[in-house]
Design a protein around this motif. Structure first.
Motif, PDB file in Angstrom:
ATOM      1  N   TYR A 186      50.037  23.309  41.401  1.00 39.68           N
ATOM      2  CA  TYR A 186      51.129  23.241  40.414  1.00 39.68           C
ATOM      3  C   TYR A 186      50.623  23.672  39.039  1.00 39.68           C
ATOM      4  O   TYR A 186      51.264  24.480  38.358  1.00 39.68           O
ATOM      5  CB  TYR A 186      51.697  21.820  40.363  1.00 39.68           C
ATOM      6  CG  TYR A 186      52.702  21.624  39.265  1.00 39.68           C
ATOM      7  CD1 TYR A 186      53.988  22.151  39.365  1.00 39.68           C
ATOM      8  CD2 TYR A 186      52.375  20.927  38.109  1.00 39.68           C
ATOM      9  CE1 TYR A 186      54.909  21.989  38.346  1.00 39.68           C
ATOM     10  CE2 TYR A 186      53.284  20.755  37.091  1.00 39.68           C
ATOM     11  CZ  TYR A 186      54.553  21.285  37.213  1.00 39.68           C
ATOM     12  OH  TYR A 186      55.468  21.119  36.201  1.00 39.68           O
ATOM     13  N   GLU A 187      49.474  23.165  38.627  1.00 37.75           N
ATOM     14  CA  GLU A 187      48.912  23.522  37.321  1.00 37.75           C
ATOM     15  C   GLU A 187      48.547  25.003  37.254  1.00 37.75           C
ATOM     16  O   GLU A 187      48.750  25.651  36.222  1.00 37.75           O
ATOM     17  CB  GLU A 187      47.682  22.660  36.998  1.00 37.75           C
ATOM     18  CG  GLU A 187      48.008  21.214  36.716  1.00 37.75           C
ATOM     19  CD  GLU A 187      48.877  21.014  35.481  1.00 37.75           C
ATOM     20  OE1 GLU A 187      48.754  21.797  34.509  1.00 37.75           O
ATOM     21  OE2 GLU A 187      49.680  20.076  35.486  1.00 37.75           O
ATOM     22  N   ILE A 188      48.021  25.532  38.336  1.00 35.42           N
ATOM     23  CA  ILE A 188      47.694  26.962  38.384  1.00 35.42           C
ATOM     24  C   ILE A 188      48.955  27.796  38.191  1.00 35.42           C
ATOM     25  O   ILE A 188      48.977  28.739  37.399  1.00 35.42           O
ATOM     26  CB  ILE A 188      46.977  27.318  39.706  1.00 35.42           C
ATOM     27  CG1 ILE A 188      45.556  26.756  39.680  1.00 35.42           C
ATOM     28  CG2 ILE A 188      46.969  28.830  39.941  1.00 35.42           C
ATOM     29  CD1 ILE A 188      44.825  26.830  41.006  1.00 35.42           C
ATOM     30  N   ARG A 189      50.014  27.438  38.902  1.00 40.97           N
ATOM     31  CA  ARG A 189      51.282  28.183  38.772  1.00 40.97           C
ATOM     32  C   ARG A 189      51.893  27.995  37.389  1.00 40.97           C
ATOM     33  O   ARG A 189      52.340  28.952  36.763  1.00 40.97           O
ATOM     34  CB  ARG A 189      52.277  27.726  39.839  1.00 40.97           C
ATOM     35  CG  ARG A 189      51.867  28.034  41.250  1.00 40.97           C
ATOM     36  CD  ARG A 189      52.106  29.512  41.558  1.00 40.97           C
ATOM     37  NE  ARG A 189      51.743  29.818  42.904  1.00 40.97           N
ATOM     38  CZ  ARG A 189      52.594  30.096  43.870  1.00 40.97           C
ATOM     39  NH1 ARG A 189      53.881  30.134  43.628  1.00 40.97           N
ATOM     40  NH2 ARG A 189      52.167  30.351  45.078  1.00 40.97           N
ATOM     41  N   PHE A 238      45.414  34.442  38.971  1.00 38.41           N
ATOM     42  CA  PHE A 238      44.265  35.342  39.040  1.00 38.41           C
ATOM     43  C   PHE A 238      43.000  34.598  39.463  1.00 38.41           C
ATOM     44  O   PHE A 238      42.066  35.195  39.995  1.00 38.41           O
ATOM     45  CB  PHE A 238      44.039  36.064  37.704  1.00 38.41           C
ATOM     46  CG  PHE A 238      43.595  35.154  36.590  1.00 38.41           C
ATOM     47  CD1 PHE A 238      42.245  34.928  36.370  1.00 38.41           C
ATOM     48  CD2 PHE A 238      44.525  34.525  35.768  1.00 38.41           C
ATOM     49  CE1 PHE A 238      41.827  34.097  35.343  1.00 38.41           C
ATOM     50  CE2 PHE A 238      44.119  33.690  34.748  1.00 38.41           C
ATOM     51  CZ  PHE A 238      42.765  33.469  34.531  1.00 38.41           C
ATOM     52  N   LEU A 239      42.953  33.278  39.243  1.00 40.43           N
ATOM     53  CA  LEU A 239      41.787  32.491  39.630  1.00 40.43           C
ATOM     54  C   LEU A 239      41.606  32.445  41.140  1.00 40.43           C
ATOM     55  O   LEU A 239      40.487  32.304  41.627  1.00 40.43           O
ATOM     56  CB  LEU A 239      41.899  31.052  39.105  1.00 40.43           C
ATOM     57  CG  LEU A 239      41.807  30.860  37.602  1.00 40.43           C
ATOM     58  CD1 LEU A 239      42.102  29.417  37.239  1.00 40.43           C
ATOM     59  CD2 LEU A 239      40.432  31.274  37.098  1.00 40.43           C
ATOM     60  N   ILE A 240      42.692  32.552  41.882  1.00 47.91           N
ATOM     61  CA  ILE A 240      42.583  32.422  43.337  1.00 47.91           C
ATOM     62  C   ILE A 240      42.921  33.694  44.100  1.00 47.91           C
ATOM     63  O   ILE A 240      42.642  33.775  45.287  1.00 47.91           O
ATOM     64  CB  ILE A 240      43.439  31.262  43.864  1.00 47.91           C
ATOM     65  CG1 ILE A 240      44.893  31.451  43.524  1.00 47.91           C
ATOM     66  CG2 ILE A 240      42.925  29.943  43.373  1.00 47.91           C
ATOM     67  CD1 ILE A 240      45.790  30.469  44.206  1.00 47.91           C
ATOM     68  N   ASP A 241      43.480  34.697  43.450  1.00 40.32           N
ATOM     69  CA  ASP A 241      43.869  35.913  44.165  1.00 40.32           C
ATOM     70  C   ASP A 241      42.698  36.560  44.897  1.00 40.32           C
ATOM     71  O   ASP A 241      42.808  36.911  46.073  1.00 40.32           O
ATOM     72  CB  ASP A 241      44.540  36.914  43.223  1.00 40.32           C
ATOM     73  CG  ASP A 241      45.956  36.505  42.851  1.00 40.32           C
ATOM     74  OD1 ASP A 241      46.552  35.687  43.581  1.00 40.32           O
ATOM     75  OD2 ASP A 241      46.454  37.006  41.826  1.00 40.32           O
ATOM     76  N   GLY A 242      41.582  36.722  44.232  1.00 43.60           N
ATOM     77  CA  GLY A 242      40.412  37.323  44.877  1.00 43.60           C
ATOM     78  C   GLY A 242      39.870  36.453  46.000  1.00 43.60           C
ATOM     79  O   GLY A 242      39.501  36.945  47.065  1.00 43.60           O
ATOM     80  N   LEU A 243      39.836  35.146  45.760  1.00 45.00           N
ATOM     81  CA  LEU A 243      39.355  34.217  46.788  1.00 45.00           C
ATOM     82  C   LEU A 243      40.271  34.224  48.003  1.00 45.00           C
ATOM     83  O   LEU A 243      39.810  34.100  49.135  1.00 45.00           O
ATOM     84  CB  LEU A 243      39.254  32.800  46.217  1.00 45.00           C
ATOM     85  CG  LEU A 243      38.172  32.569  45.186  1.00 45.00           C
ATOM     86  CD1 LEU A 243      38.310  31.179  44.575  1.00 45.00           C
ATOM     87  CD2 LEU A 243      36.803  32.762  45.776  1.00 45.00           C
ATOM     88  N   LYS A 244      41.544  34.379  47.758  1.00 41.27           N
ATOM     89  CA  LYS A 244      42.502  34.403  48.859  1.00 41.27           C
ATOM     90  C   LYS A 244      42.224  35.593  49.778  1.00 41.27           C
ATOM     91  O   LYS A 244      42.297  35.474  50.996  1.00 41.27           O
ATOM     92  CB  LYS A 244      43.931  34.468  48.297  1.00 41.27           C
ATOM     93  CG  LYS A 244      44.986  34.158  49.294  1.00 41.27           C
ATOM     94  CD  LYS A 244      46.330  34.023  48.607  1.00 41.27           C
ATOM     95  CE  LYS A 244      47.385  33.707  49.620  1.00 41.27           C
ATOM     96  NZ  LYS A 244      48.697  33.583  49.034  1.00 41.27           N
ATOM     97  N   LYS A 245      41.880  36.719  49.202  1.00 40.39           N
ATOM     98  CA  LYS A 245      41.547  37.900  50.013  1.00 40.39           C
ATOM     99  C   LYS A 245      40.285  37.658  50.831  1.00 40.39           C
ATOM    100  O   LYS A 245      40.177  38.103  51.968  1.00 40.39           O
ATOM    101  CB  LYS A 245      41.379  39.124  49.108  1.00 40.39           C
ATOM    102  CG  LYS A 245      42.665  39.602  48.517  1.00 40.39           C
ATOM    103  CD  LYS A 245      42.432  40.742  47.545  1.00 40.39           C
ATOM    104  CE  LYS A 245      43.731  41.091  46.840  1.00 40.39           C
ATOM    105  NZ  LYS A 245      43.529  41.984  45.712  1.00 40.39           N
ATOM    106  N   LEU A 246      39.321  36.960  50.250  1.00 39.94           N
ATOM    107  CA  LEU A 246      38.046  36.704  50.936  1.00 39.94           C
ATOM    108  C   LEU A 246      38.128  35.589  51.980  1.00 39.94           C
ATOM    109  O   LEU A 246      37.584  35.710  53.065  1.00 39.94           O
ATOM    110  CB  LEU A 246      36.959  36.331  49.929  1.00 39.94           C
ATOM    111  CG  LEU A 246      36.444  37.430  49.029  1.00 39.94           C
ATOM    112  CD1 LEU A 246      35.499  36.852  47.994  1.00 39.94           C
ATOM    113  CD2 LEU A 246      35.735  38.507  49.843  1.00 39.94           C
TER     114      LEU A 246
END
Length: 80
Positions: A58-61, A67-75
């Motif tokens: 919720y805080e991220i959104r 952007f903090l998790i987009d790259g990690l999500k791909k990995l």
């Protein structure tokens, strides 16, 4: 003044953690609709790890920090 850094381990876990119940059961926490996270914010997040994950997402959104998790999500993440 030191700028706080995100906890990468929590972010990695966010991209793998799935909603265990409800309308969005088995969805990745990172894929939950903002309206669902807002509902939890109003009604109260569950206790424990799930509540921490939902409130973090919720805080991220809320703060436009995807952007903090987009790259990690791909990995590390999977699809819905």
């Amino acid at each position: 003044m030191e700028v706080p850094q995100p906890n990468v381990e929590i972010l990695k876990e966010l991209v793998k953690y799935r909603m265990p119940f409800g309308k969005y059961k088995d969805w990745l926490i990172t894929d939950l609709p903002v309206s669902y996270l807002e509902w939890f914010e109003r009604e109260g997040f569950p206790a424990g790890k799930l509540g921490m994950m939902l409130s973090t997402m919720y805080e991220i959104r809320l703060n436009d920090l995807m952007f903090l998790i987009d790259g990690l999500k791909k990995l590390y993440g999977g699809g819905r």
